[in-house]
Design an enzyme around this catalytic site. Structure first.
Site, PDB file in Angstrom:
ATOM      1  N   SER A 124       1.032   7.401   4.317  1.00 23.05           N
ATOM      2  CA  SER A 124       1.965   8.267   3.583  1.00 23.05           C
ATOM      3  C   SER A 124       1.973   9.681   4.145  1.00 23.05           C
ATOM      4  CB  SER A 124       1.512   8.314   2.113  1.00 23.05           C
ATOM      5  OG  SER A 124       2.120   9.380   1.426  1.00 23.05           O
ATOM      6  N   THR A 173      11.344   7.536   3.165  1.00 23.26           N
ATOM      7  CA  THR A 173      11.478   7.163   1.744  1.00 23.26           C
ATOM      8  C   THR A 173      12.698   7.847   1.157  1.00 23.26           C
ATOM      9  OG1 THR A 173       9.131   6.746   1.507  1.00 23.26           O
ATOM     10  CG2 THR A 173      10.332   7.243  -0.507  1.00 23.26           C
ATOM     11  N   HIS A 294       9.988   1.712  -5.412  1.00 23.20           N
ATOM     12  CA  HIS A 294       8.780   2.552  -5.450  1.00 23.20           C
ATOM     13  C   HIS A 294       7.784   2.029  -6.499  1.00 23.20           C
ATOM     14  CE1 HIS A 294       7.832   6.545  -3.514  1.00 23.20           C
ATOM     15  NE2 HIS A 294       6.816   6.474  -4.343  1.00 23.20           N
ATOM     16  N   ARG A 297       8.017   3.395 -10.098  1.00 27.09           N
ATOM     17  CA  ARG A 297       7.498   4.729 -10.403  1.00 27.09           C
ATOM     18  C   ARG A 297       8.585   5.793 -10.420  1.00 27.09           C
ATOM     19  NH1 ARG A 297       1.957   4.493  -9.428  1.00 27.09           N
ATOM     20  NH2 ARG A 297       1.618   6.516  -8.458  1.00 27.09           N
TER      21      ARG A 297
END
Ligand code: FMN
Length: 397
Positions: A124, A173, A294, A297
């Site tokens: 990430s 993302t 996600h 979330r």
């Protein structure tokens, strides 16, 4: 996730260890016991009423596998090719933030497990180890997850670092344009780095092993951001506030295309849910999409990746690698997604619970269990390779 009877037996034990964990649900329970509340709920929680998070997994139960038998399955091949790299099995580690908060070994443990099982490791933007360090680890495929920050120099620097570290792919993302409403985090006061509040102090004190590791091992940092932004490393804030203040809400298709051009390699959009967007991903030259919400979330009430998979595979499956991300808790879930047309599956919590519960041995154990489930189920399905799985193997109820 619905607990089975075996997991209920494990849960009734006063003491539980690594050997008692045979599935994702068992590891979730061990993580719950070993982590301070704010950290556990950050991993386990989702947006609003968490309906989408639940649906991401329960969607798999709405269709059944139809096996073919007498297929001679002594030797079978679990491998698949995603974004130009062969993976030894069709399931990999989605990028997740802040892993050193979950266990002191953090990303290093997950990267080592990815190497062992020959699959993509997704790191990430909000990782606690650097792109450079992960680049030096092993020869398994590696993917960097990019958040577009307002700070353009930071975006540029992260992409260049991925080139220098010879990453295989970047996943941009696209489903975090604002922070999701994660009410468990509001209740617990979870921030990065963690803050001791009156309500969390007791929980940190009640988990001394975690707290000592956090205090006395390597200092917590967001390694790829710390030279550009203090937030998240030296200034505590919630993940929702991080998204809302640091990320660029003007991000659009032109931004995505510009990232692809600067990067010049395998490029994935993470968080695509509609057929229209999947087609646009093809148009801008993406080589993969992660069908994902996600892990529930962000937008609660969003459709589950598995529910949306068939129409997306029908529209773009012959032009781009389609990855089904989220809700995976069993090998049979992977088989169902592959049968619909996904090239591979990926997940976050499936390995994060194990990381939090037991570090690298935990991640390796759950990945081994899931690999064994995929292999066993493929044999029971009469599939010698992932290509043998197709829609004829599925019936919706
Ligand atoms: C604790 C946690 C942190 C996450 N951090 C990130 C992140 O930094 N970037 C990102 O693109 N997705 C992130 N995700 C989403 C995962 O990449 C993945 O899409 C999601 O976990 C899939 O759902 P699953 O947990 O049911 O497998 C995170 C998920 C969790 C649970």
């Amino acid at each position: 996730m619905r607990s089975n009877e075996a997991s209920r037996l494990a849960r009734n034990r006063l003491w539980m260890g690594l050997d008692d964990c045979n599935n994702v649900d068992d590891f979730r329970e061990l993580a719950r016991r070993r982590l301070p509340g704010p950290i556990f709920h950050y991993i386990d929680g989702a947006a609003d009423d968490e309906l989408t998070k639940d649906r991401n997994t329960s969607a798999f139960a709405d269709c059944d596998l139809v096996p073919n038998v007498l297929a001679g399955v002594e030797e079978i091949d679990l491998s698949t090719t995603v974004m130009g790299r062969r993976m030894e099995m069709p399931l990999f580690f989605s990028p997740t933030a802040l892993q050193r908060l979950f266990h002191w070994q953090g990303e290093r443990a997950v990267a080592a497990a990815a190497q062992k099982y020959g699959v993509y490791f997704g790191i990430s933007s909000l990782a606690t180890v650097s792109i450079e360090e992960i680049g030096r680890m092993g020869d398994n495929p590696k993917l960097f997850q990019l958040y577009i920050h307002k700070d353009k120099a930071l975006n540029h620097a992260m992409i260049e670092a991925c080139k220098a570290a010879k990453f295989d792919a970047i996943a941009l993302t696209v489903d975090t344009i604002v922070g999701g409403n994660r009410e468990r985090c509001l209740q617990t006061g979870f921030t990065s780095p963690p803050k001791v509040t009156p309500s969390s102090a007791l929980s940190f004190a009640a988990h001394p092993q975690w707290t000592l590791n956090y205090l006395f091992r390597e200092k917590f940092e967001l390694s790829n951001l710390k030279d550009h932004v203090a937030e998240g490393t030296n200034v505590a804030l919630s993940v929702a506030d991080y998204f809302n203040t640091m990320l660029d809400q003007s991000m659009d298709w032109k931004t995505a295309e510009a990232v692809r051009v600067q990067w010049g390699g395998q490029f994935c959009l993470k968080g695509i849910m509609s057929v229209e967007d999947a087609k646009r991903a093809v148009d801008i030259g993406a080589t993969a999409i992660m069908v994902s919400n996600h892990g529930g979330r962000q937008l609660d009430g969003s459709r589950a990746p598995f529910d949306q998979l068939a129409e997306i595979c029908d529209a773009v499956g012959d032009k781009i690698d389609v990855i089904c991300d989220g809700g995976i808790r069993r090998g049979s879930h992977v088989l169902k997604a592959l049968s619909v047309g996904a090239k591979a599956c990926s997940g976050g919590r499936m390995y994060l619970y194990a990381l939090a519960a037991a570090g690298q041995p935990g991640v390796e154990r759950i990945m081994g269990r899931l690999r064994a489930e995929i292999e066993r189920d493929m044999k029971l399905m009469g599939a010698k390779s992932v290509e043998d799985l197709g829609r004829s193997n599925l019936r919706w109820r």
